[in-house]
Design a protein around this motif. Structure first.
Motif, PDB file in Angstrom:
ATOM      1  N   VAL A 119       2.511  11.311  -1.131  1.00  0.00           N
ATOM      2  CA  VAL A 119       3.181  11.128   0.161  1.00  0.00           C
ATOM      3  C   VAL A 119       2.177  10.665   1.220  1.00  0.00           C
ATOM      4  O   VAL A 119       2.471   9.759   2.015  1.00  0.00           O
ATOM      5  CB  VAL A 119       3.900  12.420   0.611  1.00  0.00           C
ATOM      6  N   ALA A 120       0.988  11.259   1.236  1.00  0.00           N
ATOM      7  CA  ALA A 120      -0.038  10.851   2.213  1.00  0.00           C
ATOM      8  C   ALA A 120      -0.455   9.395   1.972  1.00  0.00           C
ATOM      9  O   ALA A 120      -0.654   8.627   2.919  1.00  0.00           O
ATOM     10  CB  ALA A 120      -1.249  11.781   2.131  1.00  0.00           C
ATOM     11  N   TRP A 121      -0.571   9.009   0.698  1.00  0.00           N
ATOM     12  CA  TRP A 121      -0.937   7.632   0.355  1.00  0.00           C
ATOM     13  C   TRP A 121       0.142   6.668   0.854  1.00  0.00           C
ATOM     14  O   TRP A 121      -0.156   5.635   1.440  1.00  0.00           O
ATOM     15  CB  TRP A 121      -1.104   7.510  -1.160  1.00  0.00           C
ATOM     16  N   ARG A 122       1.392   7.033   0.625  1.00  0.00           N
ATOM     17  CA  ARG A 122       2.511   6.211   1.082  1.00  0.00           C
ATOM     18  C   ARG A 122       2.499   6.088   2.605  1.00  0.00           C
ATOM     19  O   ARG A 122       2.732   5.010   3.166  1.00  0.00           O
ATOM     20  CB  ARG A 122       3.831   6.838   0.601  1.00  0.00           C
ATOM     21  N   HIS A 123       2.202   7.180   3.284  1.00  0.00           N
ATOM     22  CA  HIS A 123       2.136   7.200   4.741  1.00  0.00           C
ATOM     23  C   HIS A 123       1.033   6.253   5.230  1.00  0.00           C
ATOM     24  O   HIS A 123       1.243   5.471   6.171  1.00  0.00           O
ATOM     25  CB  HIS A 123       1.868   8.626   5.200  1.00  0.00           C
ATOM     26  N   LEU A 124      -0.118   6.314   4.585  1.00  0.00           N
ATOM     27  CA  LEU A 124      -1.216   5.412   4.955  1.00  0.00           C
ATOM     28  C   LEU A 124      -0.835   3.958   4.712  1.00  0.00           C
ATOM     29  O   LEU A 124      -1.177   3.077   5.505  1.00  0.00           O
ATOM     30  CB  LEU A 124      -2.480   5.757   4.161  1.00  0.00           C
ATOM     31  N   TRP A 125      -0.132   3.712   3.611  1.00  0.00           N
ATOM     32  CA  TRP A 125       0.299   2.344   3.311  1.00  0.00           C
ATOM     33  C   TRP A 125       1.220   1.826   4.410  1.00  0.00           C
ATOM     34  O   TRP A 125       1.079   0.691   4.863  1.00  0.00           O
ATOM     35  CB  TRP A 125       0.984   2.297   1.950  1.00  0.00           C
ATOM     36  N   LEU A 126       2.180   2.648   4.833  1.00  0.00           N
ATOM     37  CA  LEU A 126       3.084   2.247   5.917  1.00  0.00           C
ATOM     38  C   LEU A 126       2.312   1.945   7.189  1.00  0.00           C
ATOM     39  O   LEU A 126       2.637   1.006   7.921  1.00  0.00           O
ATOM     40  CB  LEU A 126       4.122   3.334   6.192  1.00  0.00           C
ATOM     41  N   GLN A 127       1.284   2.743   7.466  1.00  0.00           N
ATOM     42  CA  GLN A 127       0.487   2.519   8.674  1.00  0.00           C
ATOM     43  C   GLN A 127      -0.347   1.241   8.583  1.00  0.00           C
ATOM     44  O   GLN A 127      -0.739   0.691   9.603  1.00  0.00           O
ATOM     45  CB  GLN A 127      -0.421   3.709   8.950  1.00  0.00           C
ATOM     46  N   GLY A 162      -4.618  10.015   6.729  1.00  0.00           N
ATOM     47  CA  GLY A 162      -5.911   9.861   6.048  1.00  0.00           C
ATOM     48  C   GLY A 162      -6.622  11.194   5.916  1.00  0.00           C
ATOM     49  O   GLY A 162      -7.153  11.530   4.843  1.00  0.00           O
ATOM     50  N   TRP A 163      -6.620  11.976   6.990  1.00  0.00           N
ATOM     51  CA  TRP A 163      -7.229  13.307   6.934  1.00  0.00           C
ATOM     52  C   TRP A 163      -6.457  14.222   5.990  1.00  0.00           C
ATOM     53  O   TRP A 163      -7.035  15.028   5.262  1.00  0.00           O
ATOM     54  CB  TRP A 163      -7.319  13.931   8.333  1.00  0.00           C
ATOM     55  N   THR A 164      -5.138  14.077   5.993  1.00  0.00           N
ATOM     56  CA  THR A 164      -4.331  14.900   5.091  1.00  0.00           C
ATOM     57  C   THR A 164      -4.627  14.534   3.636  1.00  0.00           C
ATOM     58  O   THR A 164      -4.737  15.414   2.779  1.00  0.00           O
ATOM     59  CB  THR A 164      -2.833  14.721   5.397  1.00  0.00           C
ATOM     60  N   LEU A 165      -4.791  13.246   3.360  1.00  0.00           N
ATOM     61  CA  LEU A 165      -5.148  12.809   2.012  1.00  0.00           C
ATOM     62  C   LEU A 165      -6.496  13.408   1.604  1.00  0.00           C
ATOM     63  O   LEU A 165      -6.645  13.930   0.482  1.00  0.00           O
ATOM     64  CB  LEU A 165      -5.192  11.279   1.945  1.00  0.00           C
ATOM     65  N   ILE A 166      -7.460  13.379   2.496  1.00  0.00           N
ATOM     66  CA  ILE A 166      -8.766  13.991   2.217  1.00  0.00           C
ATOM     67  C   ILE A 166      -8.592  15.487   1.949  1.00  0.00           C
ATOM     68  O   ILE A 166      -9.176  16.044   1.024  1.00  0.00           O
ATOM     69  CB  ILE A 166      -9.747  13.735   3.388  1.00  0.00           C
ATOM     70  N   GLY A 167      -7.755  16.137   2.766  1.00  0.00           N
ATOM     71  CA  GLY A 167      -7.494  17.562   2.574  1.00  0.00           C
ATOM     72  C   GLY A 167      -6.879  17.848   1.213  1.00  0.00           C
ATOM     73  O   GLY A 167      -7.271  18.803   0.529  1.00  0.00           O
ATOM     74  N   PHE A 168      -5.937  17.026   0.786  1.00  0.00           N
ATOM     75  CA  PHE A 168      -5.317  17.231  -0.525  1.00  0.00           C
ATOM     76  C   PHE A 168      -6.325  17.034  -1.655  1.00  0.00           C
ATOM     77  O   PHE A 168      -6.283  17.745  -2.659  1.00  0.00           O
ATOM     78  CB  PHE A 168      -4.118  16.305  -0.720  1.00  0.00           C
ATOM     79  N   VAL A 169      -7.212  16.065  -1.505  1.00  0.00           N
ATOM     80  CA  VAL A 169      -8.233  15.843  -2.540  1.00  0.00           C
ATOM     81  C   VAL A 169      -9.147  17.068  -2.637  1.00  0.00           C
ATOM     82  O   VAL A 169      -9.474  17.528  -3.739  1.00  0.00           O
ATOM     83  CB  VAL A 169      -9.028  14.549  -2.256  1.00  0.00           C
ATOM     84  N   ILE A 170      -9.537  17.624  -1.500  1.00  0.00           N
ATOM     85  CA  ILE A 170     -10.359  18.841  -1.503  1.00  0.00           C
ATOM     86  C   ILE A 170      -9.567  20.007  -2.095  1.00  0.00           C
ATOM     87  O   ILE A 170     -10.082  20.768  -2.918  1.00  0.00           O
ATOM     88  CB  ILE A 170     -10.847  19.171  -0.077  1.00  0.00           C
ATOM     89  N   LEU A 171      -8.308  20.120  -1.697  1.00  0.00           N
ATOM     90  CA  LEU A 171      -7.456  21.199  -2.203  1.00  0.00           C
ATOM     91  C   LEU A 171      -7.279  21.116  -3.712  1.00  0.00           C
ATOM     92  O   LEU A 171      -7.141  22.141  -4.387  1.00  0.00           O
ATOM     93  CB  LEU A 171      -6.098  21.155  -1.502  1.00  0.00           C
ATOM     94  N   ALA A 172      -7.305  19.921  -4.271  1.00  0.00           N
ATOM     95  CA  ALA A 172      -7.119  19.737  -5.718  1.00  0.00           C
ATOM     96  C   ALA A 172      -8.200  20.433  -6.536  1.00  0.00           C
ATOM     97  O   ALA A 172      -7.991  20.725  -7.717  1.00  0.00           O
ATOM     98  CB  ALA A 172      -7.078  18.246  -6.055  1.00  0.00           C
TER      99      ALA A 172
END
Length: 181
Positions: free
Chosen positions: A95-103, A154-164
């Motif tokens: 979802v974060a990736w899709r959001h970044l793509w839209l932006q 972008g920050w949320t995507l980074i957060g998810f990668v760390i959370l993984a």
């Protein structure tokens, strides 16, 4: 000396239990939600539908990690909780990736704004709401906030990668335990 420290850190991380990994991941979920709520209520940024779905992914990961922390599984249980947690995190990454793509779309290619999420939830079946939200809308393409040149998705995507890291560590540790390594 650095090698010895590296070995200590690696052996310490390998020694962490499912409960410890779960609590670390759960704490990170709490941090992600605290930042989201601070930006919403403290700064006044209204979340778009994709932002809300990213929050749902954080909460889903938190729920899995909470149950895992309470259960403190071993072996195959670590695989189950690690896998479920990873599914939630990967959903958030998508979802974060899709959001970044839209932006990143040029202004003339941004989808038009649709009805609000609350309205769609009231009148449409859930899968139609999901399809419409993931297709995006103009409000999801707006960049309202930048920190260090990175937008919130972008920050949320980074957060998810760390959370993984937490569910991945549980998954790997569970696989090793089942194999007997």
């Amino acid at each position: 000396m650095d090698t010895i420290r590296g070995i200590r850190v690696t052996s310490t991380l390998k020694a962490l239990s499912a409960r410890q990994w779960s609590l670390a991941g759960l704490a990170f979920c709490g941090l992600m939600m605290a930042v989201a709520l601070l930006l919403e209520h403290g700064v006044g940024l209204e979340p778009c539908p994709l932002c809300i779905f990213q929050r749902v992914a954080v909460l889903a990961a938190a729920a899995v990690l909470l149950v895992a922390a309470l259960h403190n599984p071993r072996g195959a249980g670590m695989i189950v909780y690690g896998g479920l947690g990873l599914v939630a995190v990967l959903g958030g990454i998508g979802v974060a990736w899709r959001h970044l793509w839209l932006q990143s779309l040029p202004a003339d290619q941004v989808p038009s704004c649709g009805p609000g999420l609350d309205y769609m939830m009231d009148i449409l079946p859930w899968r139609d709401v999901l399809a419409r939200v993931l297709s995006g809308s103009g409000e999801c393409a707006e960049i309202d906030f930048l920190f260090l040149g990175i937008s919130l998705p972008g920050w949320t995507l980074i957060g998810f990668v760390i959370l993984a890291v937490a569910p991945l560590a549980m998954l790997v540790r569970g696989i090793r335990a089942v194999r007997g390594s």
